[in-house]
Design a protein around this motif. Structure first.
Motif, PDB file in Angstrom:
ATOM      1  N   VAL A 375      76.487   2.813  28.140  1.00 18.64           N
ATOM      2  CA  VAL A 375      76.303   4.253  28.308  1.00 18.64           C
ATOM      3  C   VAL A 375      74.807   4.553  28.252  1.00 18.64           C
ATOM      4  CG1 VAL A 375      76.851   6.540  27.422  1.00 18.64           C
ATOM      5  CG2 VAL A 375      78.513   4.678  27.186  1.00 18.64           C
ATOM      6  N   ALA A 376      74.261   5.064  29.330  1.00 19.56           N
ATOM      7  CA  ALA A 376      72.852   5.450  29.361  1.00 19.56           C
ATOM      8  C   ALA A 376      72.760   6.954  29.119  1.00 19.56           C
ATOM      9  CB  ALA A 376      72.230   5.094  30.690  1.00 19.56           C
ATOM     10  N   ILE A 377      71.790   7.346  28.294  1.00 12.88           N
ATOM     11  CA  ILE A 377      71.595   8.772  27.970  1.00 12.88           C
ATOM     12  C   ILE A 377      70.204   9.160  28.452  1.00 12.88           C
ATOM     13  CG2 ILE A 377      71.632  10.494  26.133  1.00 12.88           C
ATOM     14  CD1 ILE A 377      73.101   8.338  24.416  1.00 12.88           C
ATOM     15  N   MET A 503      78.395  -3.027  18.547  1.00  7.64           N
ATOM     16  CA  MET A 503      77.854  -1.868  19.271  1.00  7.64           C
ATOM     17  C   MET A 503      76.331  -1.868  19.166  1.00  7.64           C
ATOM     18  SD  MET A 503      80.576   1.125  18.241  1.00  7.64           S
ATOM     19  CE  MET A 503      80.382   0.914  16.483  1.00  7.64           C
ATOM     20  N   LEU A 504      75.674  -1.447  20.236  1.00  8.00           N
ATOM     21  CA  LEU A 504      74.207  -1.476  20.284  1.00  8.00           C
ATOM     22  C   LEU A 504      73.652  -0.105  20.627  1.00  8.00           C
ATOM     23  CD1 LEU A 504      73.791  -4.730  22.417  1.00  8.00           C
ATOM     24  CD2 LEU A 504      73.543  -4.550  19.937  1.00  8.00           C
ATOM     25  N   ILE A 505      72.485   0.194  20.055  1.00  9.06           N
ATOM     26  CA  ILE A 505      71.745   1.406  20.405  1.00  9.06           C
ATOM     27  C   ILE A 505      70.329   0.975  20.758  1.00  9.06           C
ATOM     28  CG2 ILE A 505      70.759   3.563  19.537  1.00  9.06           C
ATOM     29  CD1 ILE A 505      73.223   3.824  17.745  1.00  9.06           C
ATOM     30  N   LEU A 506      69.941   1.220  21.985  1.00 11.11           N
ATOM     31  CA  LEU A 506      68.610   0.827  22.470  1.00 11.11           C
ATOM     32  C   LEU A 506      67.868   2.077  22.938  1.00 11.11           C
ATOM     33  CD1 LEU A 506      69.807  -2.228  24.634  1.00 11.11           C
ATOM     34  CD2 LEU A 506      69.130  -2.240  22.233  1.00 11.11           C
ATOM     35  N   ASP A 507      66.839   2.440  22.186  1.00 14.07           N
ATOM     36  CA  ASP A 507      66.070   3.642  22.514  1.00 14.07           C
ATOM     37  C   ASP A 507      64.693   3.214  23.017  1.00 14.07           C
ATOM     38  OD1 ASP A 507      64.779   6.028  22.692  1.00 14.07           O
ATOM     39  OD2 ASP A 507      65.268   6.735  20.692  1.00 14.07           O
ATOM     40  N   GLU A 508      64.556   3.108  24.344  1.00 18.15           N
ATOM     41  CA  GLU A 508      63.305   2.635  24.944  1.00 18.15           C
ATOM     42  C   GLU A 508      62.823   1.365  24.244  1.00 18.15           C
ATOM     43  OE1 GLU A 508      61.254   3.481  27.643  1.00 18.15           O
ATOM     44  OE2 GLU A 508      63.123   4.420  28.204  1.00 18.15           O
ATOM     45  N   ALA A 509      63.751   0.416  24.095  1.00 14.23           N
ATOM     46  CA  ALA A 509      63.489  -0.785  23.300  1.00 14.23           C
ATOM     47  C   ALA A 509      62.386  -1.666  23.862  1.00 14.23           C
ATOM     48  CB  ALA A 509      64.776  -1.595  23.167  1.00 14.23           C
ATOM     49  N   THR A 510      62.095  -1.544  25.160  1.00 18.51           N
ATOM     50  CA  THR A 510      61.084  -2.423  25.769  1.00 18.51           C
ATOM     51  C   THR A 510      59.842  -1.640  26.193  1.00 18.51           C
ATOM     52  OG1 THR A 510      62.143  -2.166  27.935  1.00 18.51           O
ATOM     53  CG2 THR A 510      62.824  -4.044  26.598  1.00 18.51           C
ATOM     54  N   SER A 511      59.657  -0.455  25.607  1.00 16.04           N
ATOM     55  CA  SER A 511      58.554   0.407  26.050  1.00 16.04           C
ATOM     56  C   SER A 511      57.175  -0.164  25.720  1.00 16.04           C
ATOM     57  CB  SER A 511      58.695   1.787  25.405  1.00 16.04           C
ATOM     58  OG  SER A 511      58.644   1.671  23.990  1.00 16.04           O
ATOM     59  N   SER A 512      57.098  -1.044  24.686  1.00 15.99           N
ATOM     60  CA  SER A 512      55.791  -1.573  24.261  1.00 15.99           C
ATOM     61  C   SER A 512      55.563  -3.009  24.728  1.00 15.99           C
ATOM     62  CB  SER A 512      55.687  -1.498  22.731  1.00 15.99           C
ATOM     63  OG  SER A 512      55.858  -0.183  22.285  1.00 15.99           O
ATOM     64  N   ILE A 513      56.390  -3.470  25.658  1.00 15.60           N
ATOM     65  CA  ILE A 513      56.329  -4.878  26.072  1.00 15.60           C
ATOM     66  C   ILE A 513      55.825  -4.968  27.515  1.00 15.60           C
ATOM     67  CG2 ILE A 513      57.757  -6.932  26.483  1.00 15.60           C
ATOM     68  CD1 ILE A 513      59.579  -5.885  24.220  1.00 15.60           C
ATOM     69  N   ASP A 514      55.056  -6.017  27.792  1.00 11.90           N
ATOM     70  CA  ASP A 514      54.511  -6.166  29.149  1.00 11.90           C
ATOM     71  C   ASP A 514      55.635  -6.405  30.153  1.00 11.90           C
ATOM     72  OD1 ASP A 514      54.619  -9.301  29.821  1.00 11.90           O
ATOM     73  OD2 ASP A 514      54.202  -9.044  27.678  1.00 11.90           O
ATOM     74  N   VAL A 537      69.182   4.828  25.406  1.00 18.25           N
ATOM     75  CA  VAL A 537      68.382   6.035  25.628  1.00 18.25           C
ATOM     76  C   VAL A 537      67.192   5.631  26.486  1.00 18.25           C
ATOM     77  CG1 VAL A 537      67.014   7.847  24.542  1.00 18.25           C
ATOM     78  CG2 VAL A 537      69.090   7.017  23.418  1.00 18.25           C
ATOM     79  N   ALA A 538      67.085   6.231  27.634  1.00 14.81           N
ATOM     80  CA  ALA A 538      66.057   5.780  28.575  1.00 14.81           C
ATOM     81  C   ALA A 538      65.210   6.941  29.080  1.00 14.81           C
ATOM     82  CB  ALA A 538      66.719   5.081  29.760  1.00 14.81           C
ATOM     83  N   HIS A 539      63.930   6.659  29.208  1.00 14.11           N
ATOM     84  CA  HIS A 539      62.999   7.597  29.844  1.00 14.11           C
ATOM     85  C   HIS A 539      62.619   7.073  31.225  1.00 14.11           C
ATOM     86  CE1 HIS A 539      62.651   9.817  26.123  1.00 14.11           C
ATOM     87  NE2 HIS A 539      62.461   8.671  25.488  1.00 14.11           N
ATOM     88  N   ARG A 540      62.514   5.729  31.313  1.00 13.47           N
ATOM     89  CA  ARG A 540      62.258   5.101  32.617  1.00 13.47           C
ATOM     90  C   ARG A 540      63.615   4.827  33.267  1.00 13.47           C
ATOM     91  NH1 ARG A 540      58.338   0.183  31.255  1.00 13.47           N
ATOM     92  NH2 ARG A 540      59.727   0.045  29.473  1.00 13.47           N
ATOM     93  N   LEU A 541      63.956   5.612  34.246  1.00 11.97           N
ATOM     94  CA  LEU A 541      65.301   5.563  34.815  1.00 11.97           C
ATOM     95  C   LEU A 541      65.583   4.279  35.594  1.00 11.97           C
ATOM     96  CD1 LEU A 541      65.723   9.271  35.977  1.00 11.97           C
ATOM     97  CD2 LEU A 541      66.144   8.232  33.755  1.00 11.97           C
ATOM     98  N   SER A 542      64.531   3.521  35.896  1.00 11.02           N
ATOM     99  CA  SER A 542      64.732   2.266  36.618  1.00 11.02           C
ATOM    100  C   SER A 542      65.471   1.242  35.759  1.00 11.02           C
ATOM    101  CB  SER A 542      63.384   1.684  37.038  1.00 11.02           C
ATOM    102  OG  SER A 542      62.569   1.456  35.899  1.00 11.02           O
ATOM    103  N   THR A 543      65.466   1.442  34.418  1.00 11.32           N
ATOM    104  CA  THR A 543      66.073   0.449  33.510  1.00 11.32           C
ATOM    105  C   THR A 543      67.565   0.663  33.308  1.00 11.32           C
ATOM    106  OG1 THR A 543      65.556   1.808  31.565  1.00 11.32           O
ATOM    107  CG2 THR A 543      63.893   0.210  32.239  1.00 11.32           C
TER     108      THR A 543
END
Length: 584
Positions: A375-377, A503-514, A537-543
């Motif tokens: 589920v993407a939010i 169950m997993l919750i990922l809030d922009e989990a890769t935002s600080s990674i190259d 939870v995503a801000h970059r919709l490509s993910t």
């Protein structure tokens, strides 16, 4: 206002006495020793007076009698010193035990406070209450024990001894005494409110300094130094104003009481001189009375100083007790179930929630998630994405409605079991002081070395960990020390990889990674999320193109719902968000 302050003082004193009562043995022993110390101290002037009376005229001195008195004096002084030393030891024991208990209860209360309190109070202000305010309270309490009991006993003791010598002089002293009490009472009322304001402003200053030091990079990046200095000067100015007022009122205590004490001494001297001339008392007894007049007035100076310090101590104690008495997080019900292994189904039915009653946020929110779904939010800032995560984890309880996990309402299960079934990786990293290994195994302390390394390799953290001075045994601070933001994020991801909850919750989990590492992490996440319910939870919709459901939130409501391609075809709010990120 005066009535409120007085009531608050009385309430605070009662609470302090409740803590002191736990150490009644030391308290009782201290009071007994205070009485012994005073009695022995007051016996010295009697011996001095007798020695004076043995010195009649030149050449007529009873040296043998004086020697006996001196020997008796030496014994009394030694006993007084021993009693005073033990009394001070008891006072220290009481004070530091009380302080230890208060600090322990304050910290325990912080551990069980709802997230709502932590979010609405600055960390520095809370720290100031537990550290600075408790220290100020300790200083006042120790001074109170050291001087208050002894002072009270000295006053009554000297009056008794003076009565045995001259009733007239004792009555004159008692008549003048209320003046000193009136002055001390007047100043005490003035100082409490000033010390309370001083304590509150000191907490505000501590909070501001903590915020500025912790965010120094941001301050410098936005050239906020001058504004920060202006704000600090304003707080510092208020602290100076309140401190000066408090110090002014407390500083006039001593001169005022000393004037009255000098009046007492002069009265004893004048009346005693006339009585000695008439032969009603001896010169030695007059000497004893003058000594008693000094000893009688001295406690008034000390007690006045103690009362002033106690105003500061009580003002600080009141702030600490406010923290200790804050309502704790609503405890789990006695019948609460333990969620052993969630199947991954989550259902939200007619959920309403807002942080403050006047500002509505989530209203009539409904969502049904099947086991294993991704589920993407998505949505603009402030639409309720993070709030939804807080509700799922039960960091906050819903105002109305219901959230179910595996068919059971989450308020009917223990928080610990609910949260242990979620794995979280947030944009903000969670690390603690300790080794790399301790940070990874936070959710699974009994993990083997092989499991830790496997999790680190899966998250692509193993290579940088091996380059650290002591590998997995490298000690890091709470903010990660020399680790980059991306490395800290990888450690948080490794932690989840090790536990692999249902169950997993990922809030922009890769935002600080190259980008290169992100691709690998996304592959690892894809393997990790297989068969597990995931909230992304995503801000970059490509993910989130591969998500099973995309929830598009706006002002606390789901305005659109569906797969990526379906939502683009609708050409609605999601399409606008997506196209704004990829517009040429």
């Amino acid at each position: 206002m005066k009535k409120v302050v007085t009531d608050q003082q009385k309430t605070t004193v009662k609470k302090v006495l409740d803590y002191i009562r736990r150490y009644w043995f030391y308290l009782g022993l201290s009071i007994v020793l205070a009485a012994v110390t005073v009695a022995l101290t007051l016996y010295i002037p009697i011996l001095t007076g007798r020695a004076v009376d043995l010195i009649i005229t030149k050449g007529q001195v009873d040296f043998a009698g004086i020697l006996v008195i001196l020997e008796r004096m030496a014994v009394v002084i030694l006993l007084t010193a021993a009693a005073q030393w033990i009394m001070n030891a008891c006072n220290n024991k009481i004070t530091y035990n009380v302080i230890r208990d208060i600090r322990k209860e304050a910290f325990e209360r912080i551990e069980h406070l709802p997230l709502k309190y932590i979010d609405s109070h600055s960390y520095g202000e809370v720290v100031s209450r537990v550290i600075a305010d408790v220290d100020q309270f300790a200083d006042g309490l120790l001074m109170g024990f050291t001087q208050f009991f002894t002072g009270i006993v000295t006053i009554f003791g000297t009056l008794i001894f003076m009565l045995t010598i001259s009733v007239n002089i004792t009555v004159a002293v008692v008549v003048i005494t209320p003046l000193s009490l009136f002055v001390a009472s007047f100043i005490a009322k003035k100082t409490f409110s000033m010390f309370k304001l001083q304590s509150e402003t000191r907490g505000e200053q501590t909070a501001f300094i903590e915020e500025m030091v912790g965010n120094q990079k941001v301050v410098q990046a936005f050239s906020h130094e001058d504004e920060a200095l202006e704000q600090f000067d304003e707080i510092n100015g208020r602290l100076q104003k309140y401190s000066l007022r408090a110090i002014f009122f407390s500083s006039i205590t001593n001169p005022a009481t000393r004037f009255i004490n000098s009046l007492v001494y002069a009265t004893v001297g004048v009346i005693g001189a006339f009585l000695a001339i008439r032969g009603s008392i001896t010169v030695g007894q007059l000497s004893s009375l003058l000594s008693y007049a000094n000893q009688y007035t001295k406690p008034f100076n000390e007690i006045s100083g103690v009362i002033t310090e106690l105003q500061n101590a009580l003002a600080c104690a009141a702030r600490v007790f406010e923290l200790i008495e804050e309502p704790v997080e609503k405890p789990d019900a006695e019948s609460a179930k333990v969620l052993e292994k969630a199947d991954g189904s989550v259902e939200l039915s007619h959920v309403y929630f807002s942080y403050t009653p006047e500002q509505k946020l989530i209203e009539d929110f409904n969502l049904s998630v099947q086991p294993g779904q991704r589920v993407a939010i998505v949505g603009p800032t402030g639409c309720g994405k993070t709030t939804l995560i807080n509700l799922l984890m039960r960091f906050y309880d819903v105002n109305s409605g219901e959230i179910r996990v595996s068919g059971t309402p989450i308020d009917e299960m223990t928080r610990k079991s609910l949260r242990s079934n979620y794995g979280m990786v947030l944009q903000e990293t969670w690390l603690r002081s300790g080794t790399i290994r301790e940070n990874i195994t936070m959710g699974k302390p009994d993990a083997t070395e092989e499991e830790i390394i496997a999790a680190a390799k899966a998250s692509h953290a193993h290579s940088f960990i091996k380059r650290l001075p002591k590998g997995y045994d490298t000690v890091i601070s709470e903010d990660g020390g020399s680790l980059s933001q991306g490395q800290k994020q990888l450690l948080c991801i490794t932690r989840v990889m090790l536990c692999l909850p249902p169950m997993l919750i990922l809030d922009e989990a890769t935002s600080s990674i190259d980008t290169r590492t992100e691709i690998k992490i996304q592959e690892a996440f894809a393997r990790m999320m297989k068969g597990r319910t995931s909230f992304i939870v995503a801000h970059r919709l490509s993910t989130i193109r591969e998500a099973d459901i995309i929830l598009v939130m706006r002002d606390g409501n789901i305005v659109e719902q569906g797969k990526h391609e379906e939502l683009l075809e609708k050409n609605g709010f999601y399409a606008k968000l997506y196209n704004s990120q990829f517009a040429k």
